[in-house]
Motif scaffolding. Sequence first.
Motif, PDB file in Angstrom:
ATOM      1  N   TYR A 168       4.726  -0.417   4.685  1.00  0.00           N
ATOM      2  CA  TYR A 168       4.067   0.451   3.719  1.00  0.00           C
ATOM      3  C   TYR A 168       5.110   1.235   2.913  1.00  0.00           C
ATOM      4  O   TYR A 168       6.220   1.486   3.381  1.00  0.00           O
ATOM      5  N   GLN A 175      -3.430   4.938  -1.892  1.00  0.00           N
ATOM      6  CA  GLN A 175      -4.643   4.295  -1.394  1.00  0.00           C
ATOM      7  C   GLN A 175      -5.165   5.028  -0.154  1.00  0.00           C
ATOM      8  O   GLN A 175      -6.367   5.063   0.091  1.00  0.00           O
ATOM      9  N   MET A 209       0.846  -1.200   0.000  1.00  0.00           N
ATOM     10  CA  MET A 209       0.000   0.000   0.000  1.00  0.00           C
ATOM     11  C   MET A 209       0.877   1.243   0.000  1.00  0.00           C
ATOM     12  O   MET A 209       1.861   1.323   0.724  1.00  0.00           O
ATOM     13  N   ARG A 210       0.512   2.218  -0.808  1.00  0.00           N
ATOM     14  CA  ARG A 210       1.241   3.488  -0.886  1.00  0.00           C
ATOM     15  C   ARG A 210       0.434   4.552  -0.146  1.00  0.00           C
ATOM     16  O   ARG A 210      -0.735   4.782  -0.454  1.00  0.00           O
ATOM     17  N   ILE A 211       1.074   5.187   0.831  1.00  0.00           N
ATOM     18  CA  ILE A 211       0.400   6.152   1.695  1.00  0.00           C
ATOM     19  C   ILE A 211       1.078   7.514   1.580  1.00  0.00           C
ATOM     20  O   ILE A 211       2.314   7.613   1.623  1.00  0.00           O
TER      21      ILE A 211
END
Length: 344
Positions: free
Chosen positions: A25, A78, A1-3
């Motif tokens: 992450y 995301q 997941m890219r935050i």
Amino acid sequence: MRILVTGSAGFIGFHVSSKLLDLGYTVVGFDNLNSYYDVELKQARLEHLLERDQFHFVKGSLENRSDLEQLFEEHRFQVVIHLAAQAGVRYSLEHPQTYIDSNVTGFLNILEMCRIHQIGHLLYASSSSVYGANRKVPFSVEDMTDHPVSLYASTKKMNEMMAHAYSHIYGLPVTGMRFFTVYGPWGRPDMAYFSFTRNILEEKPITVFNNGEMWRDFTYVDDVVQAIANLIPLPPAPDSNWNGQTGSSNAPYRIYNIGNHSPVKLMEMINLLERHLGKKARMEYRPMHPGDVEVTYADTKSLEEQVGFKPETPLDAGLGKFVSWYKAFYQVKGLELTKSISGD
């Protein structure tokens, strides 16, 4: 997941980014590295993050929409964790426009990018200051927040209303987090515990407002970070049983208090600092400062029930960790303070 973590070179943003990297992450940090306080401290935080393979940094300003448009186009996020803001209650009395530009216009731009790019979960920083003149304690997310006593508090209240509007109209899952006096290593120099530490070590007087008759719900930064990490996979859904209470909604929107649920008197905090530093403070007493409140006290019931977590680090333990970091970072030798960028 890219935050995306906005304010990644800031105090909480740095710790959140570090934790997310530890959890695996990919983190993109966004910050304008402004000079509200020591830029070298912000650079030192950033240097630590840039040592991590899964961290990427973009410099830009929230109020510059083109900066954000490019950021969101280049990275497919995301989740967005929005921590960037112009902080400081007292500073807002002297520089009001800065707060409107960053905290209101900047937040609108974040909401627009999240809407356009259909972000799965937006988490944003609100503040205990939204409770303002509220006299009921502990502060509950169900309490009204219609009487702010500073412009900073007003902008945070505006953020909550703007977030709800976007959640209601566009179905954007949004979580607001009301932080209560966050402290710890790598902290903000404008916070009392930080400036008191510096002045006590340098044998300078500390300014104590309202004769020390103030209580704060000091919340250790690692507890705040854990709460945020727990909230990431829990995007809110509409509450089908909603009956008008302020902490939830018939939109995918929630607000949580993130505090220690254990207010401590200011003088007790000073006494703990004196013990950890091995030096006595010289105190100068001043009247209550406009924009301040006497008590902050978080009701964390909804956080415990829905997220399964409650901050609980005792102030004594947290201050001990802060003092250890401070002495290492600033290489305290007697009364000589020299800055080290090598970290902790």
